[in-house]
Design a protein around this motif. Structure first.
Motif, mmCIF file in Angstrom:
data_model
loop_
_atom_site.group_PDB
_atom_site.id
_atom_site.type_symbol
_atom_site.label_atom_id
_atom_site.label_comp_id
_atom_site.label_asym_id
_atom_site.label_seq_id
_atom_site.Cartn_x
_atom_site.Cartn_y
_atom_site.Cartn_z
ATOM 1 N N LEU A 1 0.700 -1.172 0.150
ATOM 2 C CA LEU A 1 0.074 0.001 -0.026
ATOM 3 C C LEU A 1 0.786 1.359 0.062
ATOM 4 O O LEU A 1 0.248 2.346 0.000
ATOM 5 N N GLY A 2 2.257 1.070 -0.005
ATOM 6 C CA GLY A 2 2.974 2.355 -0.027
ATOM 7 C C GLY A 2 3.393 2.736 1.351
ATOM 8 O O GLY A 2 3.743 3.890 1.545
ATOM 9 N N PHE A 3 3.393 1.967 2.571
ATOM 10 C CA PHE A 3 3.799 2.265 3.715
ATOM 11 C C PHE A 3 5.283 2.281 3.977
ATOM 12 O O PHE A 3 5.945 1.243 3.377
ATOM 13 N N SER A 4 5.847 3.190 4.513
ATOM 14 C CA SER A 4 7.197 3.230 4.668
ATOM 15 C C SER A 4 7.653 3.898 5.991
ATOM 16 O O SER A 4 7.050 4.963 6.524
ATOM 17 N N ASP A 5 8.566 3.319 6.748
ATOM 18 C CA ASP A 5 9.107 3.772 8.255
ATOM 19 C C ASP A 5 10.285 3.454 8.414
ATOM 20 O O ASP A 5 10.728 2.192 8.708
ATOM 21 N N PHE A 6 11.425 4.470 7.995
ATOM 22 C CA PHE A 6 12.593 3.927 7.785
ATOM 23 C C PHE A 6 13.173 3.238 9.296
ATOM 24 O O PHE A 6 14.025 2.218 9.272
ATOM 25 N N ALA A 7 13.077 3.914 10.348
ATOM 26 C CA ALA A 7 13.702 3.561 11.539
ATOM 27 C C ALA A 7 12.725 3.590 12.802
ATOM 28 O O ALA A 7 13.029 3.309 13.952
ATOM 29 N N GLY A 8 11.485 3.834 12.535
ATOM 30 C CA GLY A 8 10.526 3.594 13.439
ATOM 31 C C GLY A 8 9.795 4.784 14.074
ATOM 32 O O GLY A 8 9.224 4.701 15.538
ATOM 33 N N SER A 9 9.206 5.770 13.666
ATOM 34 C CA SER A 9 8.560 6.910 14.076
ATOM 35 C C SER A 9 7.119 6.176 14.542
ATOM 36 O O SER A 9 6.758 6.683 15.654
ATOM 37 N N GLY A 10 6.721 5.280 13.458
ATOM 38 C CA GLY A 10 5.321 4.834 13.954
ATOM 39 C C GLY A 10 5.580 3.318 14.456
ATOM 40 O O GLY A 10 4.807 3.032 15.557
ATOM 41 N N ILE A 11 6.411 2.568 13.946
ATOM 42 C CA ILE A 11 6.525 1.085 14.415
ATOM 43 C C ILE A 11 7.111 1.237 15.823
ATOM 44 O O ILE A 11 6.659 0.107 16.770
ATOM 45 N N VAL A 12 7.861 2.006 16.299
ATOM 46 C CA VAL A 12 8.491 1.892 17.724
ATOM 47 C C VAL A 12 7.802 3.054 18.340
ATOM 48 O O VAL A 12 7.174 2.655 19.603
#
Length: 419
Positions: free
Chosen positions: A170-181
């Motif tokens: 879907l075009g999701f990108s999170d290089f180092a984790g603003s959202g994921i972490v």
């Protein structure tokens, strides 16, 4: 000769990965000092206990179950340490090691596990001064062993969200984790804070908001600088390698942009605080620097340094207004963790498509919604179960006395406490 070059690159990339992981591990000290500085002296020992214990729990739970969940089995327990040079060389010959990540599987685990601990550290400060220590530690088991790894599987692990859709597609990108972490940690913290309630004396019956100052602003400042330093490992390590010219250039740019964003966030928050409050508010300055770091974490490799500074400044401004707004909503967060890591974490995700053509605003929004919905709902369920079974809040008497004595039986500053 090619074999020797590959082994040299393998050594460089692995060493770089490990050093960056150690820098991220040092962020645990930053969180401990920041939180110890922003709570009252009677709650210092307990907050330090939480920070050391949660790191140990995260390290253990990610080894036992988290890594396998996040990477569909991955290496589990002793398998992480397996090393077969012949197999590594064969894979390299088949896939080509130029431009690919080449490092030890054990170093990958180590780098990932310190990210898990970072997410849990965010929760610690938000629920400070009124939560039961052992309830918090039980929740740490759930978050680091299952809740975080599952959303990590949908993002960095490349898995489908409950078999329904793939965020990468879907075009999701999170290089180092603003959202994921960061946003994930804030979502877990928000769920706990809503069930926990505010500290006694924080809010009045007629909408009054009373400041509860931290006991040690020098410690909070030291913690911020430690986090600022550790963030170079957080973002720089996410390049994943160093052993070729292109990667080395990318690492240098990521370091530069990370620092620029932190500076932009600090300056913007300082100015915003001066305009709103008429004074230079140190706590807003500190949170502004951290907000700038969170804002750039989702994509530090594609902006120019000036763009990174502006992105950080946006985070610094937003965090001031977010802290004020949460207080008006009577959501008591002693260290501003939900604002810094959650609200600004969302901003970081939404800024990615500005400079990264491989992402989309719709993908970022869907990814952010997926992360928040899962982590918040799962965390709320765990917190609620703990509230029913063991309770999550200390008694009013224990809160008044301080959780240091109630939970740990010792004071951080015994010679200064009134007897």
């Amino acid at each position: 000769m090619e074999n020797q070059i590959f082994q040299l690159q393998y050594a460089i990339d692995t060493f770089y990965f490990l050093v960056c992981g150690a820098l991220v591990m040092w962020m645990a000290a930053g969180f401990a000092m920041l939180e110890a500085g922003l709570v009252r002296s009677k709650n210092t020992t307990e907050i330090l206990t939480k920070n050391v214990a949660l790191f140990a729990i995260a390290s253990t739970m990610y080894l036992v179950s988290g890594y396998a969940i996040m990477y569909d089995g991955g290496w589990l327990l002793n398998g992480i340490g397996d090393f077969d040079l012949g197999g590594v060389l064969a894979a390299s010959a088949e896939n080509g090691f130029e431009g690919d990540s080449v490092y030890s599987g054990a170093s990958d685990f180590f780098f990932q596990v310190v990210f898990v601990a970072t997410a849990m550290s965010i929760v610690s400060g938000a629920v400070a001064e009124r939560m039961k220590l052992w309830s918090f530690l039980v929740f740490a088991v759930a978050l680091t062993g299952f809740i975080y790894p599952l959303e990590g599987n949908w993002t960095w692990g490349g898995g489908d969200v409950f078999g329904l859709y793939n965020l990468g597609d879907l075009g999701f990108s999170d290089f180092a984790g603003s959202g994921i972490v960061h946003m994930a940690g804030a979502a877990a913290a928000l769920a706990g804070v809503l069930l926990l309630g505010a500290r006694k004396g924080k809010y009045g019956p007629n909408g009054e908001i009373y400041a509860i100052p931290g006991a040690n602003l020098p410690l909070a400042t030291l913690g911020t600088f430690i986090l600022w330093m550790g963030w170079f490992g957080f973002n720089g390590g996410s390049v994943l390698k160093l052993g070729d010219a292109a990667s080395a250039h990318s690492v240098a740019l990521v370091f530069l942009n990370t620092n620029a964003a932190a500076a932009g966030g600090a300056v913007a928050a300082l100015i915003t605080g001066r305009i709103l409050f008429g004074k230079a508010d140190l706590t807003m300055l500190l949170n502004g620097a951290l907000a700038g770091l969170v804002a750039i974490t989702a994509e530090p490799s594609t902006p120019t340094p000036l763009q990174a500074t502006l992105f950080g400044a946006l985070g610094g401004i937003l965090v001031v207004f977010s802290i004020i707004t949460l207080d008006k909503l009577r959501i008591d967060d002693p260290v501003g963790a939900i604002s810094v890591h959650g609200v600004v974490g969302l901003l970081g995700l939404l800024l990615v498509p500005v400079t990264n053509d491989g992402s989309s605003f719709s993908g970022q929004l869907i990814g952010a919604a997926t992360i928040f919905a899962w982590v918040f709902s799962a965390s709320f369920a765990v917190w609620f179960a703990l509230k029913l079974i063991t309770g999550i809040r200390v008694t009013e008497e224990e809160e008044q006395q301080g959780v240091d004595l109630a939970e740990c039986g010792m004071e951080a500053y015994p010679e200064f406490m009134s007897k």
